[in-house]
Every structure is written in C-alpha cells, then in structure tokens.
Design a protein around this motif. Sequence first.
Motif, PDB file in Angstrom:
ATOM      1  N   GLY A  51       2.909 -25.520  54.123  1.00 19.32           N
ATOM      2  CA  GLY A  51       3.192 -25.475  55.547  1.00 19.32           C
ATOM      3  C   GLY A  51       4.275 -26.465  55.930  1.00 19.32           C
ATOM      4  N   PHE A  52       4.297 -27.603  55.245  1.00 19.67           N
ATOM      5  CA  PHE A  52       5.287 -28.638  55.539  1.00 19.67           C
ATOM      6  C   PHE A  52       6.709 -28.135  55.248  1.00 19.67           C
ATOM      7  N   TRP A  55       7.660 -25.544  57.785  1.00 18.65           N
ATOM      8  CA  TRP A  55       7.944 -26.204  59.060  1.00 18.65           C
ATOM      9  C   TRP A  55       9.331 -26.845  59.034  1.00 18.65           C
ATOM     10  N   GLN A  56       9.710 -27.484  57.918  1.00 18.14           N
ATOM     11  CA  GLN A  56      11.048 -28.058  57.786  1.00 18.14           C
ATOM     12  C   GLN A  56      12.125 -26.970  57.895  1.00 18.14           C
ATOM     13  N   LEU A  58      11.858 -24.117  59.512  1.00 17.19           N
ATOM     14  CA  LEU A  58      11.926 -23.722  60.920  1.00 17.19           C
ATOM     15  C   LEU A  58      12.706 -24.748  61.734  1.00 17.19           C
ATOM     16  N   HIS A  59      12.401 -25.991  61.519  1.00 17.51           N
ATOM     17  CA  HIS A  59      13.069 -27.064  62.263  1.00 17.51           C
ATOM     18  C   HIS A  59      14.579 -27.039  62.012  1.00 17.51           C
ATOM     19  N   GLN A  63      15.876 -25.595  65.518  1.00 19.88           N
ATOM     20  CA  GLN A  63      15.693 -26.821  66.296  1.00 19.88           C
ATOM     21  C   GLN A  63      16.309 -26.736  67.686  1.00 19.88           C
ATOM     22  N   ALA A  85       2.201 -23.930  59.185  1.00 20.09           N
ATOM     23  CA  ALA A  85       3.483 -24.151  59.855  1.00 20.09           C
ATOM     24  C   ALA A  85       3.445 -23.659  61.304  1.00 20.09           C
ATOM     25  N   HIS A  87       0.906 -23.656  63.344  1.00 21.94           N
ATOM     26  CA  HIS A  87       0.214 -24.674  64.143  1.00 21.94           C
ATOM     27  C   HIS A  87       1.093 -25.894  64.367  1.00 21.94           C
ATOM     28  N   LYS A  88       1.774 -26.333  63.336  1.00 24.38           N
ATOM     29  CA  LYS A  88       2.657 -27.497  63.453  1.00 24.38           C
ATOM     30  C   LYS A  88       3.809 -27.193  64.411  1.00 24.38           C
ATOM     31  N   TRP A  89       4.368 -25.984  64.324  1.00 24.21           N
ATOM     32  CA  TRP A  89       5.458 -25.569  65.202  1.00 24.21           C
ATOM     33  C   TRP A  89       4.995 -25.604  66.658  1.00 24.21           C
ATOM     34  N   GLN A  90       3.799 -25.142  66.880  1.00 25.07           N
ATOM     35  CA  GLN A  90       3.247 -25.145  68.235  1.00 25.07           C
ATOM     36  C   GLN A  90       2.995 -26.579  68.729  1.00 25.07           C
TER      37      GLN A  90
END
Length: 190
Positions: A51-52, A55-56, A58-59, A63, A85, A87-90
């Motif tokens: 997920g990390f 998430w990177q 996506l960022h 961004q 990812a 959940h982290k994005w949210q």
Amino acid sequence: MSIIICPGIHESLFTQCFVSGWIDQLTDEAKKKKAVDVLMFPGEGGLALSGFHLWQFLHKHLQDRIESPVVFISFSAGVVGAILAAHKWQEIGGYVKAFIAIDGWGVPMWGNFPIHRMSHDYFTHWSSSMLGSGQNNFCADPPVDHLQMWRSPQSVQGYCLDSCFSESPPKQRLSAAEFLHLLLKHYEDN
C-alpha cells in the motif's frame, strides 16, 4: 476522474491484455472528453502488496489533483496494496470515488467509499463477501480460471449480484467487461 489499475502478482502481459481488451475500448468517449485518466501501478511481484508504494505512486502522479475523484480497479494480490493505499489516500484528503476488487479473495474490505467485488466463481464471491463488500458485485457463471478475470474480462460471463443498476436487471447475463463499464459509467455520471 482517475482510474488506478492495480495488478496482482502475475505476468505483466495479463495486465496489458486487460487494458487493451477493456479499458482502451470502453472509455474512449470519456478519454476524448479528458474526463478519465488511466494510471497503471507498475508494481511487480511483491510490490503489488505494498500500500505504501502504491500511495507513493498516487502522490507522485496526482499530487496536484488530490481532490479529483479516484476509482481503484485491483486484482488478486493487488487488492491488498490497493485497499491500504485507498485508505491512506483518503486520510490525506484524496477523494476515493469507488473501489473495485477483482478476485480479492480473503482480503477484508472496509471503507467509507463504495466497494464492489468481482469473483471468478460463486464460492469466492460468497466467502469474500463475509469480509465486506458493497452493492453491485459480479460473479462469473459458469466459473472461470482466476487469471481469466484479469486477462480477458470480455470473455467472462456472469451476473450482477447484491443489487443492480437500472440498466442491468437482476440475473441478466453480462460480461465482466460490461459490468466494469456499467460501474465506471455510473461513477462518471454521478
């Protein structure tokens, strides 16, 4: 709206088949309007579970558009990294419009965004639903090989379960690709 493609642990050729057999054909109208941006997470092997790393990704790519709607389409082991990812994005203010898990067997699904499961057979649908699912899920009938759901969704026939779109009455047969198209059309319009 951005569609994030999250493959599992398999040959990259299968993801290319998924994209060429479905995404490229069914979202041409939206692409012409620049309404849909398709991003493919390049994580191979064990990175599909991370997920990390997703998430990177996506960022890095979104961004400047963090509040733009995102729809995740994930497959198999990629469902693990994708749900984390999402959940982290949210958490950082991103807008997860929907989450689609294709054969994410055994992966708990929770979130305050719409969740849809697509399964290659009824057992997978039934047993995965106990770990969370939303409405408008898909189950292949007759059952197919697990990888066929990703490799060629246009060839997988089945049913919409747990509720249905107005365009697709209960127990109307449709392909997995048609089901995905209905989901995305629903989220493009709403």
